[in-house]
Enzyme design. Structure first.
Site, PDB file in Angstrom:
ATOM      1  N   GLU A   8       6.065  29.758  11.897  1.00 13.05           N
ATOM      2  CA  GLU A   8       7.505  29.909  12.111  1.00 13.05           C
ATOM      3  C   GLU A   8       7.987  31.352  12.061  1.00 13.05           C
ATOM      4  O   GLU A   8       8.844  31.746  12.840  1.00 13.05           O
ATOM      5  CB  GLU A   8       8.287  29.072  11.086  1.00 13.05           C
ATOM      6  CG  GLU A   8       8.227  27.584  11.356  1.00 13.05           C
ATOM      7  CD  GLU A   8       9.165  26.798  10.458  1.00 13.05           C
ATOM      8  OE1 GLU A   8      10.261  27.305  10.162  1.00 13.05           O
ATOM      9  OE2 GLU A   8       8.797  25.688  10.049  1.00 13.05           O
ATOM     10  N   ASP A  81       6.082  24.915   9.058  1.00  7.42           N
ATOM     11  CA  ASP A  81       6.264  24.529   7.661  1.00  7.42           C
ATOM     12  C   ASP A  81       5.964  23.048   7.425  1.00  7.42           C
ATOM     13  O   ASP A  81       6.194  22.206   8.308  1.00  7.42           O
ATOM     14  CB  ASP A  81       7.696  24.835   7.212  1.00  7.42           C
ATOM     15  CG  ASP A  81       7.934  26.337   7.074  1.00  7.42           C
ATOM     16  OD1 ASP A  81       6.949  27.086   7.053  1.00  7.42           O
ATOM     17  OD2 ASP A  81       9.106  26.750   7.008  1.00  7.42           O
ATOM     18  N   ASP A  83       7.254  20.327   6.351  1.00  8.79           N
ATOM     19  CA  ASP A  83       8.349  19.418   6.066  1.00  8.79           C
ATOM     20  C   ASP A  83       8.829  18.807   7.378  1.00  8.79           C
ATOM     21  O   ASP A  83       8.253  19.037   8.449  1.00  8.79           O
ATOM     22  CB  ASP A  83       9.498  20.134   5.344  1.00  8.79           C
ATOM     23  CG  ASP A  83      10.040  21.336   6.121  1.00  8.79           C
ATOM     24  OD1 ASP A  83       9.651  21.521   7.301  1.00  8.79           O
ATOM     25  OD2 ASP A  83      10.846  22.090   5.564  1.00  8.79           O
ATOM     26  N   GLU A  85      11.473  19.372   9.166  1.00  6.99           N
ATOM     27  CA  GLU A  85      11.928  20.354  10.147  1.00  6.99           C
ATOM     28  C   GLU A  85      10.735  21.065  10.781  1.00  6.99           C
ATOM     29  O   GLU A  85      10.733  21.344  11.981  1.00  6.99           O
ATOM     30  CB  GLU A  85      12.862  21.368   9.466  1.00  6.99           C
ATOM     31  CG  GLU A  85      13.819  22.066  10.407  1.00  6.99           C
ATOM     32  CD  GLU A  85      14.906  21.150  10.925  1.00  6.99           C
ATOM     33  OE1 GLU A  85      15.533  21.504  11.930  1.00  6.99           O
ATOM     34  OE2 GLU A  85      15.118  20.072  10.333  1.00  6.99           O
ATOM     35  N   TYR A 304       5.208  26.236  -1.203  1.00  8.22           N
ATOM     36  CA  TYR A 304       6.337  25.969  -0.320  1.00  8.22           C
ATOM     37  C   TYR A 304       7.552  25.530  -1.119  1.00  8.22           C
ATOM     38  O   TYR A 304       7.462  24.685  -2.016  1.00  8.22           O
ATOM     39  CB  TYR A 304       5.962  24.883   0.694  1.00  8.22           C
ATOM     40  CG  TYR A 304       6.962  24.738   1.809  1.00  8.22           C
ATOM     41  CD1 TYR A 304       7.335  25.829   2.578  1.00  8.22           C
ATOM     42  CD2 TYR A 304       7.541  23.504   2.082  1.00  8.22           C
ATOM     43  CE1 TYR A 304       8.251  25.693   3.606  1.00  8.22           C
ATOM     44  CE2 TYR A 304       8.456  23.361   3.110  1.00  8.22           C
ATOM     45  CZ  TYR A 304       8.805  24.464   3.864  1.00  8.22           C
ATOM     46  OH  TYR A 304       9.723  24.338   4.892  1.00  8.22           O
ATOM     47  N   ARG A 306      10.508  24.144  -0.151  1.00  6.00           N
ATOM     48  CA  ARG A 306      11.337  22.995   0.245  1.00  6.00           C
ATOM     49  C   ARG A 306      10.550  21.719  -0.056  1.00  6.00           C
ATOM     50  O   ARG A 306       9.721  21.286   0.724  1.00  6.00           O
ATOM     51  CB  ARG A 306      11.703  23.075   1.734  1.00  6.00           C
ATOM     52  CG  ARG A 306      12.647  24.228   2.037  1.00  6.00           C
ATOM     53  CD  ARG A 306      13.111  24.224   3.491  1.00  6.00           C
ATOM     54  NE  ARG A 306      14.080  25.267   3.738  1.00  6.00           N
ATOM     55  CZ  ARG A 306      13.781  26.502   4.112  1.00  6.00           C
ATOM     56  NH1 ARG A 306      12.522  26.839   4.287  1.00  6.00           N
ATOM     57  NH2 ARG A 306      14.733  27.401   4.308  1.00  6.00           N
ATOM     58  N   HIS A 351       5.877  16.939  -1.361  1.00  7.19           N
ATOM     59  CA  HIS A 351       4.827  17.945  -1.501  1.00  7.19           C
ATOM     60  C   HIS A 351       4.721  18.373  -2.951  1.00  7.19           C
ATOM     61  O   HIS A 351       5.431  17.891  -3.822  1.00  7.19           O
ATOM     62  CB  HIS A 351       5.142  19.158  -0.615  1.00  7.19           C
ATOM     63  CG  HIS A 351       5.384  18.801   0.816  1.00  7.19           C
ATOM     64  ND1 HIS A 351       4.417  18.226   1.599  1.00  7.19           N
ATOM     65  CD2 HIS A 351       6.489  18.934   1.596  1.00  7.19           C
ATOM     66  CE1 HIS A 351       4.913  18.019   2.808  1.00  7.19           C
ATOM     67  NE2 HIS A 351       6.168  18.435   2.826  1.00  7.19           N
TER      68      HIS A 351
END
Length: 914
Positions: A8, A81, A83, A85, A304, A306, A351
């Protein structure tokens, strides 16, 4: 021949490329490469919720770079990432490449890693998987929901409630929570109550304080002593009695450590203990996750950020336990590892918790490589993760009851001591309210039952109940998580949108709703109550989780929602403005017209004395007006622009002296100007009219009534040198400009966010901001005449070339990545124009004195050469030429009118994406 990896961010791409080596090309997508166009019709419910996707210039450029790298490659690894998104971004990249037929013969795989370390990246590349379709469908449903709510509900607001900005599926519910808490505070009526305490001395000579709990043999409730007379009577009864220890209760209590951070708890604790907003917390955590240069090696310091999970990998737990045993001793290490259970309903997104990637990188050992925000946040994350595996704390709690001989008066003293500190040696959890009772530090002297006590001073203290506190960022995030609305990863952006829309403001780190926000909430509650209901919104979140688990079809969820929602919107088409005014006036009357203490009518017009004041709606929003209009034209503006409370009321005679500048000794003052508050050093010199004192505006984020002398001197000294770019060696400066704080490297400017402090922003953050800006700028090389760089930039109306102060728009058929230096030099020579600001200034000053000067284009006057040329046209062809010109002009105008008649462009709508 290399394989391609897509991540990203460019910072992450650089780090991962080092880990993978020359066999891979790692590129950044810069987030989403396409999105829904901001116009009606991008989501079509009648076509089973089909969506139109559109790539902007940046997204197209990144796709072109990926496509170029894929030539000859055999594998494409989508490593965005880990997740929902990130899964969606990978899906978008694959879909766009597939539409362009660029994936033939290429194996597309998805890889995820929870931390950016060499071992984690290598392990992820060795275990690729397919894209998670249920997660993608959950993203599609969420995106469609937010779009349909925003683009359907916001126009209703604009038509029925002028002055409002937007509505959002989660945004509006969060705003309602803030407004309802403010309404509770406004209607709150404090109740009086008294407490009676007495000092006692033990036989050993130690003193302690006890509080009256029983009077006349009855246990006292909070409001039993509600008058001074009752309290003084109890005080006198205690003073006249003798007391002895009736009972001593001792018990051991264990306090277990809190689990490591999730996204939500990280935001809450950073707000409580560090004073960092949710946006600043997530931005800083992103930097720690993507990697910091430590001794020439870039490494991610945390996992990570999030996540909803509280569990940690077994390797990490083992490493942390080893560190605890070595650094703190075996008594601080539990017999077995601690395992925490996640409360997240969606296992796909559960996660690991936020933890350090390497526990041996202690906060002290990496502090010199971090800026202040990074250092403080990393220390918080590191301590929380390590403390979560430490031994429980042990407390000895003691409660002593003191009674008179008849037992009708009883007082209690409580206290506790830390028998074993355990995890408290490293970490203590923060609290929202500083006035919470805390007995940990209160120790009681040794006592035994029947010990006679010597009485001392007896005090009767008056108290009043307090209203519920306004939400802080931490408490609002906690509340949203408790009731299950939104996602923790979106909370920061939601709170930012509420402030950007001027729906709320932060005051003493607490959310205060603006009148505009209260009007919007009152309207939505009156006419769309279901869609700002917390239970309904939480129910939608559960359905989205079911979609991501593959248990529900997302089209069915969308169809059920749209059926009811569109019907509710249709019912407002015939809604009259008078109905809206009546509903809002009834709901917000107590707020706009608080009852005076003398009992008079708060709605009586102060101008005419007979009219009734009420809420009115005008072209530019709501206001207070008189019922006798137009005879009485009294109006009162609502405070909806957030202009009050900026420190203006703290200024005396238009200014406030902060102190003296350390270097010059001149006064540094805060003043009010036509465009707001600013700081000034010194005063104008009356003998030298050209000299002006140093001045600068006060940027957003610094309150005018709280600005310090140090901050003011720092602002006046801008721009300041941040450091040298780690790759180019060019100096980077931070300063204040017309559009706010910025960082600058050469001719490249990058705007700082609201949470950035221009006085303390560090080199890593500045490089990151400039990297995003450089993504929209391409340097072609030096101009052959003067050696100055020739740039191609992304502009508001398309790409353009720039050399110094000269610009030229690129032809429509030419893209930024395709042009060459020679082409742009020729374009600038042929069609170059001065920048607008310079051109306007030059045009004002232009006064050509001769026709010759005008004809040669001196002074920047463009119309004069045409006029001069026209005077030379005296041949017989002049008249036909004029006729032809008139005909062309007429035809062009007619075509324009026809186009205007046919075109019915829909208004572009700015809505908040939850």
């Amino acid at each position: 021949m290399t394989d391609v990896v897509v991540v990203e961010s460019p910072a992450k791409a650089k780090t991962i490329n080092k880990y993978l080596g020359d066999g891979y090309t790692v590129l950044a997508s810069f987030g989403h490469v396409r999105d829904l166009p901001p116009k009606d019709g991008s989501v079509r419910p009648d076509e089973n919720f089909a969506m139109d996707w559109q790539s902007d210039e940046r997204g197209s450029r990144q796709i072109a770079a990926i496509a170029k790298a894929l030539k000859g490659a055999r594998h494409l690894y989508l490593a965005t990432d880990p997740d929902r998104e990130g899964e969606a971004i990978s899906w978008h990249v694959r879909a766009v490449l597939a539409e362009k037929n660029l994936l033939k013969g290429i194996d597309v795989q998805r890889v995820t890693f929870n931390e950016i370390t060499k071992s984690a990246v290598k392990a992820a590349m060795a275990a690729p998987r397919d894209l998670d379709q249920p997660l993608i469908e959950a993203y599609l449903a969420r995106r469609a929901l937010d779009y349909l709510v925003g683009f359907t509900l916001s126009p209703v607001l604009w038509r029925k409630l002028p002055g409002s900005r937007s509505a959002g599926r989660v945004q509006s519910v969060a705003l309602r929570l803030i407004c309802e808490r403010e309404a509770e505070i406004e209607v709150f009526r404090p109740r009086e109550y008294w407490t009676v305490t007495s000092r006692f001395t033990t036989p050993g000579g130690a003193t302690f304080t006890a509080r009256l709990t029983h009077l006349d043999g009855h246990k006292l409730d909070q409001f039993d002593l509600d008058t001074e007379a009752k309290a003084f009577s109890a005080r006198d009864a205690i003073s006249a009695s003798t007391f002895a220890v009736r009972s001593v209760e001792r018990r051991k209590v264990k306090r277990n450590p809190p689990p490591p951070f999730t996204t939500s708890t990280l935001q809450q604790e950073a707000s409580r203990k560090l004073g960092m907003g949710a946006q600043a917390t997530m931005r800083t955590a992103q930097q720690l996750y993507e990697g910091i240069d430590i001794g020439g090696e870039t490494a991610g310091l945390i996992t990570y950020m999030r996540t909803d999970g509280v569990q940690m990998a077994s390797e990490a737990i083992a490493a942390i336990r080893g560190h605890i045993g070595t650094e703190f001793g075996p008594q601080y290490l539990p017999g077995s590892p601690r395992h925490y259970a996640t409360k997240a309903r969606n296992a796909q997104e559960a996660h690991e918790a936020v933890r350090p990637t390497d526990v041996s990188r202690t906060p002290a050992s990496v502090a010199r490589h971090l800026n202040d925000e990074q250092r403080r946040l990393y220390e918080l994350i590191w301590k929380r993760a390590v403390a979560s595996q430490m031994q429980s704390a042990e407390l000895d709690q003691v409660a002593v009851d003191v009674a008179n001989p008849g037992g009708n008066l009883v007082l209690r003293a409580t206290g506790s001591i830390v028998a074993f500190d355990g995890f408290l040696k490293l970490y203590t959890e923060g609290r929202d309210d500083s006035d919470a009772d805390d007995d940990e530090s209160r120790m009681l002297p040794p006592m035994r039952e029947q010990d006679a006590l010597k009485g001392g001073d007896v005090a009767a203290d008056q108290h009043f109940t307090q209203p519920p506190p306004r939400y802080s960022e931490a408490s609002l995030v906690k509340k949203m998580e408790e009731i299950g609305i939104g996602r923790p990863s979106t909370y920061a952006s939601i709170l930012t949108v509420l402030r950007d829309r001027n729906y709320v403001r932060l005051e003493a780190r607490r959310f205060v709703p603006e009148d505009r926000g209260r009007l919007v909430t009152a309207f939505l509650v009156s006419f769309f109550e279901r869609y700002v209901d917390t239970q309904f919104t939480a129910g939608l979140e559960e359905q989205l989780d079911e979609i991501s688990d593959g248990r529900v079809d997302w089209h069915d969820v969308m169809a059920a929602f749209w059926r009811d929602f569109s019907h509710a919107v249709d019912q407002t088409k015939d809604l009259k403005i008078s109905d809206v005014i009546s509903a809002l006036d009834e709901d917000l009357g107590p707020h706009f017209f608080p009852a005076p203490s003398d009992g008079s009518d708060p709605r009586v017009c102060t101008a005419c004395g007979t009219g009734r004041l009420g809420l009115k709606l005008g072209k530019y929003g709501a206001f207070i007006g008189c019922s006798n209009y137009p005879t009485c034209q009294f109006t009162r503006r609502l405070v909806v622009d957030g202009s009050e409370g900026d420190g203006a009321d703290m200024l005396k005679d238009g200014m406030r002296v902060l102190g003296q500048d350390p270097a010059s000794g001149e006064d540094v003052t805060v003043r009010r100007g036509p465009w707001g508050l600013y700081v000034q050093q010194g005063e104008p010199n009356p003998e030298d009219k050209k000299s002006k004192p140093r001045r600068t505006t006060i940027p957003k984020g610094i309150e005018g009534d709280k600005i310090t002398l140090e901050q003011a001197v720092g602002l006046l000294s801008l721009p300041r040198l941040v450091g040298l770019h780690p790759e180019t060696g060019e100096p980077i400066e931070a300063g204040l400009g017309r559009f706010g704080p910025f960082v600058k490297m050469g001719a490249i400017f990058g705007s700082l966010d609201k949470d950035d402090d221009v006085l303390t922003v560090g080199l890593n953050r500045a490089v990151d901001v400039l990297a995003r800006k450089l993504a929209s700028i391409r340097t072609l090389g030096a101009h052959p005449k003067d050696g100055e760089p020739v740039l191609v930039r992304k502009g508001r109306f398309g790409p353009y070339a720039q050399h110094g102060q000269v610009v030229a728009t690129l032809p429509r058929d030419r893209a930024m990545d395709d042009v060459t230096l020679d082409e742009m030099v020729a374009l600038l020579t042929e069609k170059g124009k001065p920048l607008k600001a310079k051109g306007k200034k030059a045009a004002v000053k232009a006064k050509p004195k001769t026709a010759k000067a005008a004809a040669t284009g001196e002074d920047g006057v463009k119309s004069a050469p045409k006029k001069a040329a026209a005077t030379k046209a005296t041949s017989s062809k002049a008249a036909p030429a004029k006729a032809t010109a008139r005909k062309a002009t007429s035809t062009k105008a007619a075509a324009g009118k026809m186009a205007a008649a046919k075109a019915t462009p829909r208004a572009r709508k700015t809505v908040a994406a939850d």
